[in-house]
Design a protein around this motif. Sequence first.
Motif, PDB file in Angstrom:
ATOM      1  N   GLY A  72       0.784  -1.229   0.000  1.00  0.00           N
ATOM      2  CA  GLY A  72       0.000   0.000   0.000  1.00  0.00           C
ATOM      3  C   GLY A  72       0.812   1.272   0.000  1.00  0.00           C
ATOM      4  N   LYS A  73       2.111   1.196  -0.338  1.00  0.00           N
ATOM      5  CA  LYS A  73       2.950   2.395  -0.305  1.00  0.00           C
ATOM      6  C   LYS A  73       3.142   3.016  -1.691  1.00  0.00           C
ATOM      7  CE  LYS A  73       6.311   2.801   2.636  1.00  0.00           C
ATOM      8  NZ  LYS A  73       7.568   2.616   3.399  1.00  0.00           N
ATOM      9  N   LEU A  74       2.814   2.274  -2.729  1.00  0.00           N
ATOM     10  CA  LEU A  74       3.031   2.766  -4.085  1.00  0.00           C
ATOM     11  C   LEU A  74       1.741   3.336  -4.661  1.00  0.00           C
ATOM     12  CD1 LEU A  74       5.177  -0.190  -5.509  1.00  0.00           C
ATOM     13  CD2 LEU A  74       5.985   1.901  -4.396  1.00  0.00           C
ATOM     14  N   HIS A 123       2.047   2.240   6.891  1.00  0.00           N
ATOM     15  CA  HIS A 123       1.063   3.259   7.245  1.00  0.00           C
ATOM     16  C   HIS A 123       0.403   2.975   8.582  1.00  0.00           C
ATOM     17  CE1 HIS A 123       0.809   5.671   3.617  1.00  0.00           C
ATOM     18  NE2 HIS A 123       0.804   4.575   2.875  1.00  0.00           N
ATOM     19  N   ILE A 124       0.084   4.051   9.282  1.00  0.00           N
ATOM     20  CA  ILE A 124      -0.855   3.991  10.408  1.00  0.00           C
ATOM     21  C   ILE A 124      -2.058   4.840  10.006  1.00  0.00           C
ATOM     22  CG2 ILE A 124      -1.280   4.581  12.826  1.00  0.00           C
ATOM     23  CD1 ILE A 124       1.628   4.318  13.384  1.00  0.00           C
ATOM     24  N   ASP A 125      -3.206   4.217   9.950  1.00  0.00           N
ATOM     25  CA  ASP A 125      -4.434   4.925   9.600  1.00  0.00           C
ATOM     26  C   ASP A 125      -4.323   5.653   8.261  1.00  0.00           C
ATOM     27  OD1 ASP A 125      -5.569   4.117  12.014  1.00  0.00           O
ATOM     28  OD2 ASP A 125      -4.763   5.859  13.081  1.00  0.00           O
ATOM     29  N   GLY A 126      -3.489   5.122   7.376  1.00  0.00           N
ATOM     30  CA  GLY A 126      -3.398   5.675   6.039  1.00  0.00           C
ATOM     31  C   GLY A 126      -2.655   6.985   5.926  1.00  0.00           C
TER      32      GLY A 126
END
Length: 281
Positions: A72-74, A123-126
């Motif tokens: 979820g980082k890209l 991520h924490i909470d996006g």
Amino acid sequence: MESITIGQTKLTWLKGGVTHLDGGAMFGVVPKPLWSKKYPVNENNQIELRTDPILIEKDGKYLLIETGIGEGKLTEKQRRNYGVTEESELEASLGKLGLTSDDIDYVLMTHLHFDHACGLTKHIDGEEYTSVFKHAKIITSNVEWEEMKHPTIRSRNTYWKENWEAAKNQVHPFENDIEVINGIKMIHTGGHSDGHCIVVIEEERETIIHMADLMPTHAHKNPLWVLAFDDYPMTSIEQKQKWLALAKEKQAWLTFYHDAIYRALKWNDEGEVIESVKREI
């Protein structure tokens, strides 16, 4: 998950994601009719490159070589440009071995390009980021660490603050070389990046050499076949010559982070594969 053991040291490959990058960039000035005989290429001229961390178990310690591309980082654009078809399942892989990220004692970063370092944080909470390996010492060369924090105009596209700021207090940079634990060394080579390192494991007269991005796949065996991405290609060539000569002398295993076919192998004097661990499809 594939593994290899020498003495009391065990290496296991985890799932860190997969990219597909331009084959021409990955083989530099080598013509496609040559390199495409050595490594599969798709219709878009891309080659499959794993980003699979290696878990090392020794003397009750758990060490990780690299961390994958994260989850979820890209952005969608980055996923498209880097040909990402799988994101990391690193923590799930550890779970299958009865471990969590909190069990990792050391993270050995050969360098800090995004495809090696994205898994250091999540991520924490996006919105915010936190360190993934909260109890680990993160080991990398001082040269690499300084460029990570202060990238150049060329390197800023691969050294991202999202991958280091949340874990900066865990980083232990070294000069030249370091024995992380008995029999496991990191050695600064330069070449691919100015701060690039390799990992050398020795036990009971056996040797493993992890060349990292000096030799990202088995098809890069020729010392002259270096990446267009390399900042210092002549250094890459010199270091490949040095360490491949040592591997030949010691009949060492060579291990891979990016190779989609082999996890590890040994070559004989004629360049033939005499032992190997293949990736399970």
